[in-house]
Structure formats: structure tokens, C-alpha cells
Scaffold this active site. Structure first.
Site, PDB file in Angstrom:
ATOM      1  N   ALA A 127       0.823  -1.210   0.000  1.00 22.39           N
ATOM      2  CA  ALA A 127       0.000   0.000   0.000  1.00 22.39           C
ATOM      3  C   ALA A 127       0.860   1.265   0.000  1.00 22.39           C
ATOM      4  O   ALA A 127       2.086   1.213   0.081  1.00 22.39           O
ATOM      5  CB  ALA A 127      -0.927  -0.016   1.208  1.00 22.39           C
ATOM      6  N   HIS A 128       0.181   2.392  -0.058  1.00 24.77           N
ATOM      7  CA  HIS A 128       0.889   3.664  -0.177  1.00 24.77           C
ATOM      8  C   HIS A 128       1.739   3.965   1.055  1.00 24.77           C
ATOM      9  O   HIS A 128       1.365   3.669   2.164  1.00 24.77           O
ATOM     10  CB  HIS A 128      -0.062   4.830  -0.478  1.00 24.77           C
ATOM     11  CG  HIS A 128      -1.175   5.036   0.474  1.00 24.77           C
ATOM     12  ND1 HIS A 128      -2.084   6.054   0.330  1.00 24.77           N
ATOM     13  CD2 HIS A 128      -1.560   4.363   1.577  1.00 24.77           C
ATOM     14  CE1 HIS A 128      -2.951   6.001   1.300  1.00 24.77           C
ATOM     15  NE2 HIS A 128      -2.670   4.992   2.057  1.00 24.77           N
ATOM     16  N   ASN A 129       2.904   4.538   0.786  1.00 20.56           N
ATOM     17  CA  ASN A 129       3.830   5.001   1.827  1.00 20.56           C
ATOM     18  C   ASN A 129       4.563   3.888   2.557  1.00 20.56           C
ATOM     19  O   ASN A 129       5.338   4.171   3.485  1.00 20.56           O
ATOM     20  CB  ASN A 129       3.127   5.871   2.872  1.00 20.56           C
ATOM     21  CG  ASN A 129       2.376   7.019   2.253  1.00 20.56           C
ATOM     22  OD1 ASN A 129       2.730   7.511   1.190  1.00 20.56           O
ATOM     23  ND2 ASN A 129       1.317   7.448   2.909  1.00 20.56           N
TER      24      ASN A 129
END
Lengths: 342, 342, 342
Positions: C250-252
Site C-alpha cells: 500500500a501507499h507510503n
């Protein structure tokens, strides 16, 4: 009634023909001559639709259905109903499936090869194939008669696909020998490099993966699955086995015949699965295990040990399913007792 | 500051304009005239960036941030800081999201149809669409105004897509009616054949799957998901519902409005999900269940029973979340007690 | 013997050369001059194949193998065998992997750009690249020397790919900076929009996701994975990290170096993973967690808390792996005791 924008339709068929082809019997009073044009659920079926009643919990819908004909069992037919034309089948689910495929058969695709498909000069394509826009077929690939390759799918060098098989849009197939009547969903990747990570002196490295994927006849694989090729041996999926969507089959796995894998399940490397195994959704099977034939695995289980023929297991880690249920009940009971309450 | 190779940028905007559009108030001493050019995290923001402080654990970064403006709440604004231009919002997350979309709005794509797209003569494409290289659009499909079809995606015969929708690269959409403002990620498969396996006299067979996928307005679906079409009824996803990546939605599932599904979750066939349901990552929901509205399901749960409106559940099998936590504690305590130690 | 339809083959090599290149020693009596032509499992290897014996459970196959040479360890070499040419390695798995890559090296692709590839005029492509049919490369993208872009993959505007990298068929790469020697599987989506859902006054909305994906050197990502770009910061995968199929990042998320993620695992937003972490199949890691270096996580675990350097955890929720095993045993024991039986 099905949406004619999306589905071709054969028929109409008389109730007599439908009964014969689905191995069902006409109930007393049913008219062999009535013409049916399609299939529909009990609630929305109209006078020219066939419907099915195979679950007693749906008796209310059966009672008021306006379907032109309804397939059911001898026992369920005793429920109240308003439909004059019942078909009585030993297995209504099968009979309705047979009828559905009469109205909506799979192989009505028009043959033809899109001008934008890129088929290597050394590839061979059997008669009656449909090859859609943007398809890429590699060198020395063989596509059997009557296959359908969906738009933008990629068939790698040397791949063999048996007759009457369907490859979905945007799917990728490489390093594979595929049987007849196989259907592979959109976005699925067959023949990708197995995950063989080795720790070397300079860090992690991936070993060469020089096996293949062998898929039997009449196998069905859903969308966005990944079936890796073997490391040295082959990855094998036996004839008649059915895989749902988003399933991972790792390198060297061998799956027998007529197995059912529900969505998001996965099998780790070198596991061996017998015949007629039913695997629930989101189940994970660890590497190098042996799962016997006729095994059933409850949804979302994590199987970490071999499973004997005919066993029914569930849980994480998976245990015999009755043990699992009792463990769950014991755990729930534990926090209700004074003294053990956390 | 965002990487201009990848993102178009609007603005600059004055702090006054940003406050008005995000429904935030300027803190005492803030300058309405200061010009901001983008968004950035507290740590890396510069004098022309807006940042956000919405989690007290990040107070150290807030204290030293060099952002030109920071959005926060009245309560969090009491933390030490060096930034002269605070915007006070009831919900800083929402206000920052609104500001972010001002600098980086979604719909700046240039209209135009690639010469390598293959659009069937009977398909209709609305004004202002962008259709990229290798896209395939089938017969009688309707693409609404201002849509963007990413490279190599495939839109099947008869599909309808509402205005301002985006289909990702290499996605496959068939047998579907899609609303306005819908965004579908790369590699996702919409409208694949549902998994309807029936045991017939000659082995396993797959029944015809003649339903559709109906997707409401402003639905967001991530990458490499699979949303199967219905068997007889439709598979339905209500307006405003948001799906992350690698999610499986099986045939006949009905999902309400404004639900959130995190990555790798899955819903088995014919389950019904209410409105405003929050589903954690890797959650699995069994077939034919009814999940009420406003339900929350903890990550990786396996839901095997109906869940009532407003309930919060977790575990495998899922139970009320408080019960699950107590079970986990009791289990941990059990192995610490003499006499029960395994 | 591998199937020459699918794999190119180098060699033959003498046993002496193979020993030198794999850092193995010839056992007493082995002939340096014998010529080998490929690799094969113990059971099917012939007189010109090299095989490997690295698991005592396979001693029966070792005993009767007809392989021309077998790589094993000093200890395992004591097992009964009929093969005159043993190579003794400290780590037979590594030595065999090295030998396998001699016969089947990865980079034998013929350079050339397909006439049906759509490469933007502003993109740059290094020397010696192979770009297959239907590939789309966006504006200002940079493809390093010797890369291979598989058929129908899509490289977005501004993407940078280092030399000697391979992008699989039907993969989608956007908003990403990718290192050298990276291999990305078919159907994988890199750089999709992160899942940033915010509740606004008009319902759910998705915030702008304006970070990137940064992938180090020699990273391997399997098929049908999804690696989202960051929201404000970047999503980072460190050099030498290996991901199997159907994995969600997922993001980050920030993953360190030389980690191994098995199939269907997933990491939720903003989690930080150290170096040399081994993540089992179908593991889920919750958002914002910190997982130390040298951590090992058992298959299908659900990790909901931070994990310290070097810890070994398992279960759902994950606990120290010894605790998990004891809990499982205690639970099994509980239902066998009179009085606690549910």
C-alpha cells in the site's frame, strides 16, 4: 430475462426438449409443447422463462413465481406453487445448469483473426479460431481449432493450446502446454517464473525456473490468477479442475482432477493435491504438503500439515473440522466463566 | 513537493482561497495573501507548501515544520509550532484532501483518441474522452463524456460507462453497466464469469453466468481486482463505495453505498452488504451472508455468519470484536498458568 | 531435461568449469572433463545433466539417480549413491542455482523494438533493449540499456527504469523510479493510486495521491501484484528485495533490503519494514506498523503490532511464534479435557 446486449441466445425450446436434454421428467400436467426462451430467477421469471427451485428456504418465491416452467426435485415439488409446468430432476442444480447452457452455449463466437493481432510467422492457428484485437502469439506456438483468444492477451513462444479453449483478455500465457476445452480468465498469468529465492554470497538471488505448466482438459481458471511454471519439474493442473479468481499456484504444485478452488486461495511450492479436493475461499496451503483425494478445506483455513484422503479440515492452523468448531466454542465459553475472564 | 514529472499542478492559490474552499478558518495572525503552490509532508514541506497536522503523535514534526501553511484542528493547534499560517478545520483530514485536489485535480487529461485504439464502428464515444493506445472497445458499447480509457484496456460488447469515468491500463470490463465518475484501477477485471460449479454425471461443469455487473456513481475500484458478473441476477456495487486492490467480489454479491473495502478482501457469492460498511484488509466474507449497514470488520477476519447492523466484528471465525480481543487475551494467559501449559 | 521450446540453453560445460563457477569442490574420483548439458531433478536426470541432493528425505532418489553429476554437501555425500561425479558445496542450493543460471542465463533476449510498440517521441530508450508488440511507453519516460519490456505492458509518463530490467507482459508501471536489474512480473501494477479515503460532507472521497514508487536495484516482483504510489511521501522497496505473486504493497510503505515476501502477502499503508525480513505466504501486516530487521513472520499471520528486530512471530493476531504454537496446543488440549468440553 437476461440482457441481450451481453448474451447470445439460442432457442426457443419446447419443455419436452428441455426435459430430455436435462434428463428431467415432466411433472403431471406439464405441457411438453410450451415454448421457453430463456432462464431467470424465480422472482423475475416470466411466462417464457425457465427457473429453478432447489432450496427449501426459497419456498415463498416458488409459491408465487410466474415462470413458464420450473425445475425442482420430487420432494421440493410438494411445496405450494402456481406454476403448471414443473420439471422433476434428481439434481435440479445440474438440470438447470444443462438447460442454461442450451439457451446460452459457450461456443457461439464468430471465427476470425483481427488485423491488429500480432501472430508470429512460425505460430500455427487451427481452423475456426477467433483472435481478437491486440493479441500477441509468439514463435512456434500452436493454437488448436476453435479457440478464442481475448483482446490483448499474450501467448508466449512455444505454448500449445488444445482445441476449443478460451484465453481471457489481457491474460499472459507462457511456458505452458494447455489441454482442450480449457477456459482461462482475463488478466491471469500462466507460466510466470517460480519464486525460487536462494541466499548467495552476494545476497539473495533467484534460481533459474526451467519447468513448465501443464494444464489438462476442461480446466477452468478465473481472472487475475497466477500459475507459476516449475523450477525443474512441471506445475500440473489435472483435467476438470476448476479455479476461481485471484488464486496463486506456486511452482511444482501438482493438483489432481476435478478439484474446486474458491477465490483467493493459494498453494505454496511443491505441494501435491489429490483428486476431487474442495478448497474454500482464501485458503492457504503450505509448501511441500501432500493433500489427499476427496479432502475438503473450510474457507480461510491455513493448512500447515499433510491431510489424509477424505479428511475435512478447517482453521488456522487447520485441524479436523469438528475439532476446530469445538475449539471455537471452548474459546468463546472460556471468557464467559468467572476466573478465566481476561 | 510533488514530482512534476508525474503530476500536473494547478495554482498557486492564496491561503484565503484555500481556506474558503476547504471550509477551514484562518488562525489568528495567518495571512490570507500568502501564495501556496503545492502539498507536502510536515518534514519536507517548504515555504510555498501546505501541510497537515492531524495526529498528536506527529507533534515533533509539527513543531519544526517549515511549511508555508499547515491545516490542523483547534485542539492540535495548541501544540508548539513555528508556522505562522495555520488553517483550523473541524476535520483536518478532509480539509487537506480538499486542498490537495485543488492543486492536483483528477480531470486534467487531454482529450483525444489514439490511432492505435480499436473502437468498434457501432460503439459510441462521448465528447472529451481520452482513449489511449491499444484500447479495444466492443460493439454497441457506450462511453460517456469525458471518460479516460487507459492504454491496452478492453471494454466488451454492450458495456455502458457513465461520464467522467476512468478505466485503468490493462483492465478488462465486460457485461457491465457503470455509472458516472467511476474510477477502475489497472489490471482489474469487471464482468468475468461467476464461479458456478455444478457436479454433473460427466464430472464438474460450470453453469451459464448470464447476469451483469451494475456499478453506481463515484465508485472507486483499485488495481487487479475481480468483480464477477451475476449468475442469473446481477452483481451490484452501490454508489460511493470504495474498493482497494486485489479484491474479489463474487457473482450476485450486492454491496450498498459508501462502503470501504481494504486490500485483498473478498466477498463470496450472493452475500449482501449494507451501506457504510468498513471492511479491513484481507477480510473474507462467506457466501450467502447478510452483513448489515454500518458494520465494521477487523482486518483479516473470516466472517462466516450474518452480522447485524452496526456491529463491530473480528477474528476467524469472526465474533464481536470485544469478545475476540478477550479470547486472544485468555488464550495468551492460559499458557502462562501452571497446569495448563502445553 | 528442460523443454527447449521454452528455454534457451548455454553450454555444454565441463564439470571442472561448473565447480569453479559455483564455488564447489570435486569429490574424490570425479572427472573434471565430463561434459554436462543441463539441469534436472534426481529422478529424471540423465548422463549429461547436473542434479542436486540437498535434503536427506530425498536419499532414495539420490541412491539411484542416473545424473551425470550431482551437487551436494560433504555430509549428505555420505548417503549411498551411484553417481561418480559429485560436487561438494557448502550450500548446495546456492551452488545448484549458480549452475542453473550458467545453463539458462536470464539475459539472452534479442534486442529490437516491435513495430507495433507505441513509444512516445519524448521517451528515451537505451541501447540493446527489447520492446515487444503492443508496448506503450509514455512521454519523457527513460528506459535504461538492455531492458526487456514484455508484450502489451504500459510504461507511464516520466517513469525511469534502470538498465537490464525486465517488465512483464500486460504489466502497468506509472509514477515510478525503478533501479537496475529489476524484474517485474506479468500483470503487475506499479504506481497505482493509493487508497486514501476521507469522509467529507458529501460522502466518501479519495484524496490526491501525489507520491511515487521508488524501487531499488535487483528487486524481483512477481505477477499480478499491486504496489501503490505514496500519498505525499514515496512508497519504497529496497534493493535486493524479492516479492512473489499477488502481493499488495500500500501507499507510503517502506520495505528495506533483501526481504522475501511469499505469495498473497500484503502490507497496509505507511508500514515500515526493515532489512532481511522474511514474510510467509498470505501474511497481512497492518498499517503504520514498524517491523524490525531480520524478522520472520509465519505464513498467513495477521500482524497487528510492531515487531522488534530479529523476532519470529506467527498467528492471528501474530504473537511470538513459540507462544503461538503453545496456544494452539493448549487449545487442542482443552477440548480433550472433561469439564471444559464445549
Amino acid at each position: 430475462m437476461t440482457d441481450d446486449r451481453f448474451f447470445t441466445r439460442c432457442g426457443p425450446f419446447s419443455l419436452g426438449v428441455l426435459a430430455a436434454c436435462s434428463k428431467a421428467d415432466l411433472a403431471e400436467g406439464a405441457s411438453t409443447a410450451v415454448l421457453l426462451r430463456g432462464i431467470a430467477p424465480l422472482e423475475t421469471a416470466e411466462a417464457d422463462d425457465v427457473s429453478v427451485f432447489c432450496d427449501a428456504r426459497r419456498a415463498d418465491a416458488f409459491a408465487v413465481s410466474r415462470a413458464g416452467a420450473i425445475i425442482t426435485s420430487a420432494k421440493l415439488a410438494a411445496h405450494r406453487h402456481d406454476c403448471a409446468n414443473l420439471l422433476i430432476a434428481r439434481d435440479p442444480r445440474f438440470a438447470f445448469a444443462a438447460v442454461g447452457l442450451m439457451f446460452h452455449p459457450r461456443c457461439t463466437d464468430t471465427a476470425g483473426i483481427s488485423g491488429t493481432a500480432d501472430i508470429h510467422a512460425t505460430a500455427s492457428v487451427g481452423e475456426g479460431c477467433r483472435i481478437d484485437s491486440g493479441v500477441v502469439v509468439g514463435a512456434h506456438a500452436h493454437i488448436g481449432e476453435g479457440c478464442h483468444l481475448g483482446a490483448n492477451c499474450v501467448i508466449g513462444d512455444g505454448v500449445e493450446i488444445g482445441p476449443q479453449s478460451v484465453i481471457g483478455c489481457n491474460a499472459t500465457v507462457s511456458h505452458a502446454l494447455i489441454g482442450a476445452g480449457v477456459r482461462i480468465g482475463a488478466g491471469t498469468v500462466i507460466g510466470g517464473e517460480g519464486f525460487g529465492v536462494v541466499l548467495g554470497p552476494a545476497g539473495l538471488m533467484c534460481s533459474a525456473q526451467v519447468g513448465r505448466v501443464i494444464i489438462g482438459d476442461n480446466v477452468r481458471i478465473g481472472g487475475n490468477c497466477t500459475i507459476d511454471r516449475g523450477a525443474l519439474d512441471d506445475t500440473v493442473i489435472g483435467s476438470g479442475t476448476m479455479l476461481d479468481n485471484l488464486i496463486q499456484i506456486a511452482h511444482n504444485v501438482r493438483i489432481g482432477r476435478n478439484c474446486i478452488f474458491a477465490g483467493q486461495s493459494g498453494v505454496a511450492g511443491s505441494a501435491i493435491i489429490g483428486d476431487n479436493v474442495m478448497v474454500g475461499g482464501a485458503v492457504s496451503i503450505s509448501d511441500h504438503l501432500t493433500i489427499g483425494s476427496n479432502v475438503r478445506i473450510a474457507g480461510k483455513s491455513g493448512v500447515a500439515q499433510d491431510v489424509a484422503d477424505g479428511a475435512v479440515v478447517g482453521g488456522y492452523p487447520a485441524v479436523p473440522v469438528r475439532q476446530w468448531h469445538r475449539q471455537n466454542l471452548a474459546l468463546a465459553a472460556m471468557i464467559k466463566k468467572p476466573g478465566t475472564d481476561a
